[in-house]
Write an enzyme that holds these catalytic residues in place. Sequence first.
Site, PDB file in Angstrom:
ATOM      1  CE  LYS A   1     -33.529  32.435  97.870  1.00  0.00           C
ATOM      2  NZ  LYS A   1     -34.764  32.667  98.484  1.00  0.00           N
TER       3      LYS A   1
ATOM      4  CG  HIS B   1     -42.470  32.088  96.321  1.00  0.00           C
ATOM      5  ND1 HIS B   1     -41.267  31.368  95.701  1.00  0.00           N
ATOM      6  CD2 HIS B   1     -41.749  31.610  97.569  1.00  0.00           C
ATOM      7  CE1 HIS B   1     -40.606  30.665  96.178  1.00  0.00           C
ATOM      8  NE2 HIS B   1     -40.686  30.867  97.564  1.00  0.00           N
TER       9      HIS B   1
ATOM     10  CG  MET C   1     -16.628  32.409 117.163  1.00  0.00           C
ATOM     11  SD  MET C   1     -16.019  33.936 117.780  1.00  0.00           S
ATOM     12  CE  MET C   1     -17.356  34.563 118.977  1.00  0.00           C
TER      13      MET C   1
ATOM     14  CE1 TYR D   1     -15.378  28.370 126.809  1.00  0.00           C
ATOM     15  CE2 TYR D   1     -16.371  28.391 124.585  1.00  0.00           C
ATOM     16  CZ  TYR D   1     -15.537  28.779 125.516  1.00  0.00           C
ATOM     17  OH  TYR D   1     -14.570  29.808 125.058  1.00  0.00           O
TER      18      TYR D   1
END
Length: 402
Positions: free
Chosen positions: A58, A188, A338, A290
């Site tokens: 997954k 689970h 970013m 920053y």
Amino acid sequence: MTTDPTTETTHAAQETGRAGTRVDTATARVQVDLDAIRANVAELDRRAGDANVLAVVKADAYGHGLVPCARAAIAGGATWLGTAQLGEALALRAAGISAPLLTWLTVPGSDFAAAVNEDVDLSASAPWGLAAIAEGARRVGKPARVHLCVDSGLGREGAYGQGWTELVGAALRHQAEGHLRVVGIWSHFAYADAPQHPTVQRQQERFEEAVAEAERAGIRPEVRHLANSAAVLTNPSAAYDLVRPGLAVYGLSPVPDVGAPAAFGLTPAMTLEADVALVKRVPAGQGVSYGHTYVTSEPTTLALVPMGYGDGIPRAAGNAGPVLIGGQRRTVSGRVCMDQFTVDVGAEVRVSAGDRVVLFGPGTSGEPTAQDWAAAVDTISYEIVTRVGARVPRVYAGSVAP
């Protein structure tokens, strides 16, 4: 002419990354060792005893790449594959992978007919799910294969309490109509990463009670499955007929407090690296990135690494995330942006633009590991590897063709 499979595999990956990015123009990359995945699955298969292995692929194989890792897992001995989302299961079928395949996270409106048509096993936690699956099977004209999920104590997916009795009854009705066959019962763990936690035994007991109730009602499951990676490594009694390792397939320890990957015979398959974009000298007292949360204490050298939270690097890794650069372990200096972050490499370390920076890898060459990053930002290694973004191309090495 015979070709070297390792070279051929890597060359194929160099043409196109996961998101279609050419690797030779990328500033960073994920190296994935498919042979490590194959060996990890072989070790998990050994530990599973008589149970079969369902390799969980997954979330794009935990960020490693869905189809190449699925093939490597099968080469290592996995007889089943598992995805949370139906779309990934269908993608595996479209890639020509025919192994038994379970998907478990669907919602009303999911394309159950496509799943049945492609021989994808489906999980059901509530009667509405069974009804939707049965309708999809009716449209296709063949019975669906269904695994009933019981909530044995996690409080997440699965039928809980009286809901289990209702789910079993609904399954029997649809089965009698010929629209589905119940082939599995599963659950689970909540605390498998804490093997001594009292809920572990209680969940096993509840699971076995639920299986017994279903069998008394007339259900004959082919497979019972409960064990995730942590249980495969620490709790052999939970193996039953099938185990579902996820994180351990990729060589990471789901129980780092119990043992590192090597303690369980596992090798991390992912290495995350980038190329230095800029190196410059700055004076003492220079704020970095920053907010100037990092200020140089002496004249030094800053190296700019072209990766940021847009690539999945945690913003919380500012002044905390470890890297290997210039042959030394260093720490991210200042805030992660970013697309980039900065590392103070010191006054004497020689680093140049284009040099390789390793964020994490197996740890065998002095580089940090995914677990080191998890500890640095107070999370788990699962998150570190799965959050690496799609614009970072995956490059595959090993003898298993991607």
